[in-house]
Design a protein around this motif. Structure first.
Motif, PDB file in Angstrom:
ATOM      1  N   VAL A  89      54.775  23.860  70.377  1.00 59.23           N
ATOM      2  CA  VAL A  89      55.806  22.844  70.624  1.00 59.23           C
ATOM      3  C   VAL A  89      57.003  23.097  69.710  1.00 59.23           C
ATOM      4  CG1 VAL A  89      56.374  20.394  70.415  1.00 59.23           C
ATOM      5  CG2 VAL A  89      54.213  21.084  71.467  1.00 59.23           C
ATOM      6  N   ILE A  90      56.734  23.353  68.422  1.00 61.96           N
ATOM      7  CA  ILE A  90      57.811  23.623  67.462  1.00 61.96           C
ATOM      8  C   ILE A  90      58.599  24.857  67.877  1.00 61.96           C
ATOM      9  CG2 ILE A  90      58.287  24.323  65.074  1.00 61.96           C
ATOM     10  CD1 ILE A  90      55.865  22.562  64.266  1.00 61.96           C
ATOM     11  N   LYS A  91      57.884  25.902  68.294  1.00 58.47           N
ATOM     12  CA  LYS A  91      58.555  27.129  68.733  1.00 58.47           C
ATOM     13  C   LYS A  91      59.408  26.861  69.963  1.00 58.47           C
ATOM     14  CE  LYS A  91      57.752  31.949  70.011  1.00 58.47           C
ATOM     15  NZ  LYS A  91      58.645  31.910  71.171  1.00 58.47           N
ATOM     16  N   ASN A  92      58.886  26.051  70.868  1.00 59.27           N
ATOM     17  CA  ASN A  92      59.622  25.702  72.084  1.00 59.27           C
ATOM     18  C   ASN A  92      60.931  24.997  71.736  1.00 59.27           C
ATOM     19  OD1 ASN A  92      60.104  25.421  74.846  1.00 59.27           O
ATOM     20  ND2 ASN A  92      59.045  23.463  74.946  1.00 59.27           N
ATOM     21  N   ILE A  93      60.862  24.029  70.815  1.00 56.47           N
ATOM     22  CA  ILE A  93      62.059  23.308  70.384  1.00 56.47           C
ATOM     23  C   ILE A  93      63.039  24.267  69.731  1.00 56.47           C
ATOM     24  CG2 ILE A  93      62.952  21.558  68.784  1.00 56.47           C
ATOM     25  CD1 ILE A  93      60.276  20.063  69.195  1.00 56.47           C
ATOM     26  N   ASN A 144      68.129  27.143  69.719  1.00 57.60           N
ATOM     27  CA  ASN A 144      68.856  28.417  69.590  1.00 57.60           C
ATOM     28  C   ASN A 144      69.592  28.751  70.882  1.00 57.60           C
ATOM     29  OD1 ASN A 144      68.067  28.861  66.944  1.00 57.60           O
ATOM     30  ND2 ASN A 144      66.230  30.019  67.511  1.00 57.60           N
ATOM     31  N   GLY A 145      68.975  28.400  72.012  1.00 56.92           N
ATOM     32  CA  GLY A 145      69.627  28.633  73.306  1.00 56.92           C
ATOM     33  C   GLY A 145      70.868  27.780  73.473  1.00 56.92           C
ATOM     34  N   ILE A 146      70.813  26.531  72.998  1.00 54.39           N
ATOM     35  CA  ILE A 146      71.975  25.644  73.045  1.00 54.39           C
ATOM     36  C   ILE A 146      73.095  26.191  72.165  1.00 54.39           C
ATOM     37  CG2 ILE A 146      72.789  23.357  72.284  1.00 54.39           C
ATOM     38  CD1 ILE A 146      70.084  22.261  73.350  1.00 54.39           C
ATOM     39  N   ILE A 206      69.762  25.756  78.273  1.00 51.90           N
ATOM     40  CA  ILE A 206      70.451  24.462  78.377  1.00 51.90           C
ATOM     41  C   ILE A 206      69.851  23.664  79.540  1.00 51.90           C
ATOM     42  CG2 ILE A 206      72.657  23.353  78.948  1.00 51.90           C
ATOM     43  CD1 ILE A 206      74.020  25.769  77.512  1.00 51.90           C
ATOM     44  N   SER A 207      69.614  24.342  80.654  1.00 50.71           N
ATOM     45  CA  SER A 207      68.987  23.680  81.815  1.00 50.71           C
ATOM     46  C   SER A 207      67.586  23.193  81.468  1.00 50.71           C
ATOM     47  CB  SER A 207      68.922  24.651  82.997  1.00 50.71           C
ATOM     48  OG  SER A 207      70.213  25.003  83.434  1.00 50.71           O
ATOM     49  N   LYS A 208      66.861  23.996  80.710  1.00 48.33           N
ATOM     50  CA  LYS A 208      65.509  23.611  80.286  1.00 48.33           C
ATOM     51  C   LYS A 208      65.558  22.364  79.397  1.00 48.33           C
ATOM     52  CE  LYS A 208      61.292  25.581  78.314  1.00 48.33           C
ATOM     53  NZ  LYS A 208      60.666  26.802  77.726  1.00 48.33           N
ATOM     54  N   ALA A 209      66.556  22.323  78.508  1.00 45.39           N
ATOM     55  CA  ALA A 209      66.725  21.153  77.633  1.00 45.39           C
ATOM     56  C   ALA A 209      66.982  19.895  78.459  1.00 45.39           C
ATOM     57  CB  ALA A 209      67.868  21.396  76.652  1.00 45.39           C
ATOM     58  N   ILE A 210      67.837  20.014  79.469  1.00 44.89           N
ATOM     59  CA  ILE A 210      68.151  18.862  80.314  1.00 44.89           C
ATOM     60  C   ILE A 210      66.915  18.404  81.089  1.00 44.89           C
ATOM     61  CG2 ILE A 210      69.481  18.125  82.347  1.00 44.89           C
ATOM     62  CD1 ILE A 210      71.800  19.827  81.271  1.00 44.89           C
ATOM     63  N   THR A 211      66.142  19.368  81.569  1.00 42.58           N
ATOM     64  CA  THR A 211      64.907  19.019  82.281  1.00 42.58           C
ATOM     65  C   THR A 211      63.951  18.265  81.364  1.00 42.58           C
ATOM     66  OG1 THR A 211      65.125  20.926  83.755  1.00 42.58           O
ATOM     67  CG2 THR A 211      62.929  19.951  83.544  1.00 42.58           C
ATOM     68  N   SER A 212      63.867  18.680  80.108  1.00 47.58           N
ATOM     69  CA  SER A 212      62.988  17.980  79.153  1.00 47.58           C
ATOM     70  C   SER A 212      63.446  16.539  78.939  1.00 47.58           C
ATOM     71  CB  SER A 212      62.935  18.723  77.815  1.00 47.58           C
ATOM     72  OG  SER A 212      64.113  18.525  77.057  1.00 47.58           O
ATOM     73  N   GLU A 219      65.167  14.733  81.316  1.00 42.20           N
ATOM     74  CA  GLU A 219      64.891  14.031  82.570  1.00 42.20           C
ATOM     75  C   GLU A 219      63.411  13.656  82.693  1.00 42.20           C
ATOM     76  OE1 GLU A 219      67.701  15.141  86.122  1.00 42.20           O
ATOM     77  OE2 GLU A 219      66.819  16.976  85.342  1.00 42.20           O
ATOM     78  N   GLU A 220      62.551  14.524  82.182  1.00 47.61           N
ATOM     79  CA  GLU A 220      61.114  14.299  82.326  1.00 47.61           C
ATOM     80  C   GLU A 220      60.530  13.537  81.143  1.00 47.61           C
ATOM     81  OE1 GLU A 220      59.553  18.209  82.875  1.00 47.61           O
ATOM     82  OE2 GLU A 220      60.214  18.331  84.973  1.00 47.61           O
ATOM     83  N   ASN A 221      61.400  13.172  80.174  1.00 45.61           N
ATOM     84  CA  ASN A 221      60.928  12.480  78.966  1.00 45.61           C
ATOM     85  C   ASN A 221      59.762  13.234  78.320  1.00 45.61           C
ATOM     86  OD1 ASN A 221      62.601  10.070  78.697  1.00 45.61           O
ATOM     87  ND2 ASN A 221      61.736   9.488  80.673  1.00 45.61           N
ATOM     88  N   SER A 222      59.909  14.543  78.185  1.00 45.17           N
ATOM     89  CA  SER A 222      58.826  15.375  77.652  1.00 45.17           C
ATOM     90  C   SER A 222      58.622  15.108  76.164  1.00 45.17           C
ATOM     91  CB  SER A 222      59.140  16.852  77.882  1.00 45.17           C
ATOM     92  OG  SER A 222      60.088  17.299  76.938  1.00 45.17           O
ATOM     93  N   SER A 223      57.544  15.671  75.639  1.00 44.31           N
ATOM     94  CA  SER A 223      57.175  15.431  74.248  1.00 44.31           C
ATOM     95  C   SER A 223      58.181  16.006  73.257  1.00 44.31           C
ATOM     96  CB  SER A 223      55.794  16.026  73.965  1.00 44.31           C
ATOM     97  OG  SER A 223      55.790  17.418  74.234  1.00 44.31           O
ATOM     98  N   VAL A 224      58.997  16.973  73.704  1.00 44.24           N
ATOM     99  CA  VAL A 224      59.958  17.611  72.782  1.00 44.24           C
ATOM    100  C   VAL A 224      61.286  16.861  72.726  1.00 44.24           C
ATOM    101  CG1 VAL A 224      58.932  19.866  73.269  1.00 44.24           C
ATOM    102  CG2 VAL A 224      61.026  19.186  74.469  1.00 44.24           C
ATOM    103  N   LYS A 225      61.449  15.881  73.582  1.00 38.77           N
ATOM    104  CA  LYS A 225      62.762  15.240  73.772  1.00 38.77           C
ATOM    105  C   LYS A 225      63.406  14.766  72.471  1.00 38.77           C
ATOM    106  CE  LYS A 225      64.722  11.100  75.951  1.00 38.77           C
ATOM    107  NZ  LYS A 225      64.505  10.056  76.970  1.00 38.77           N
ATOM    108  N   TYR A 226      62.750  13.912  71.724  1.00 37.54           N
ATOM    109  CA  TYR A 226      63.388  13.293  70.556  1.00 37.54           C
ATOM    110  C   TYR A 226      63.578  14.278  69.405  1.00 37.54           C
ATOM    111  CZ  TYR A 226      62.819   9.010  73.143  1.00 37.54           C
ATOM    112  OH  TYR A 226      62.900   8.050  74.128  1.00 37.54           O
ATOM    113  N   ASN A 227      62.623  15.193  69.237  1.00 40.33           N
ATOM    114  CA  ASN A 227      62.796  16.232  68.224  1.00 40.33           C
ATOM    115  C   ASN A 227      63.970  17.138  68.563  1.00 40.33           C
ATOM    116  OD1 ASN A 227      60.678  15.487  66.524  1.00 40.33           O
ATOM    117  ND2 ASN A 227      59.173  16.591  67.764  1.00 40.33           N
TER     118      ASN A 227
END
Length: 271
Positions: free
Chosen positions: A5-9, A14-16, A24-30, A32-40
């Motif tokens: 999860v940390i690596k994903n964030i 870094n992509g942003i 950036i698209s992946k970040a937006i999807t996270s 929209e889906e309220n994924s676990s990485v959202k707030y971090n």
């Protein structure tokens, strides 16, 4: 699991920073889906100092908002600005996904790597926008997009949510809107920084212009007097005038320090 999860964030952040469109698209999807990485993720990118100028384009269905958006992108790109566009569409009653409708024309910019276009489902939210649009805009702002254009869903009413999200509200009307002016009067006066009468080549255009102009004379506002711009957007007529009015409004916001107040208020709203 926690390390992945940390690596994903870290990868997304870094992509942003590197303006990687896929991440950036992946970040937006996270978001929209309220994924676990959202707030971090949102916390990590808060350290990036980029600020975007936000424009909301609203108005009834069929007013030509997509044609106006399409041409405005060209003018901002001529000024070498990176542009993000968020198209809020009615949700499909079956999939809850976005219905693009006539917005395909906006996607004519898909080959330009300095233009990011995303269609978002309104998911039955009221006010013409979508639930997570503040956070999605934040991702785009931190990704280096200097202009973010919101095109609202167009539900046949003045959509007031957009006021809290943007620096400049553009209300698009057509000559046929003239009969509704009295009914919409209070909302119109309060919501818009710039008025556009699109399809100005149609009958009764001048009647609508005079009605709007008379209304604005009643507004006691010494700070900013809204412009009324006449366009035939499908032919790119009047869009340069609209672009100039947007730039003038932006200058006013900066000179008057109103832009800082708007940014601070958005920050408070999202706490």
């Amino acid at each position: 699991r926690i390390f992945s999860v940390i690596k994903n964030i870290r990868d997304i952040v870094n992509g942003i920073k590197s303006e990687n469109v896929r991440l950036i698209s992946k970040a937006i999807t996270s978001i929209e889906e309220n994924s676990s990485v959202k707030y971090n993720l949102l916390s990590e990118i808060s350290k990036i100092n980029n600020i975007a100028y936000r424009i909301g384009i609203t108005g009834p269905p069929g007013a030509g908002k997509s044609s106006i958006t399409n041409h405005l992108i060209k003018y901002f790109r001529k000024a070498n600005k990176k542009v993000a566009v968020l198209l809020v569409d009615p949700s499909s009653p079956f999939t809850k996904g976005a219905l693009l409708g006539d917005r395909v024309r906006v996607n004519s910019h898909f080959k330009d790597d300095k233009v990011f276009i995303r269609s978002l489902a309104s998911r039955e939210s009221r006010g013409g926008l979508t639930e997570n649009i503040s956070e999605i805009s934040y991702i785009l702002e931190k990704s280096g997009y200097e202009v973010i254009i919101y095109e609202t869903v167009g539900v046949g009413q003045v959509e007031v949510d957009v006021v809290e999200e943007v620096d400049n509200v553009i209300l698009v009307l057509v000559p046929e809107s003239g009969d509704d002016i009295q009914m919409m009067k209070a909302g119109l006066i309060e919501i818009a920084d710039i008025y556009v009468i699109n399809k100005y080549d149609r009958k009764d255009s001048n009647k609508l212009f005079l009605a709007l102009n008379n209304m604005l004379k009643l507004v006691l506002n010494n700070k900013w007097t809204p412009n009324i711009i006449k366009t035939v957007a499908i032919n790119d007529e009047g869009i340069k005038d609209l672009y100039d009015a947007i730039e003038n409004h932006n200058k006013y916001l900066i000179d008057s320090n109103e832009i800082k107040k708007k940014n601070n208020q958005r920050y408070k709203n999202n706490l």
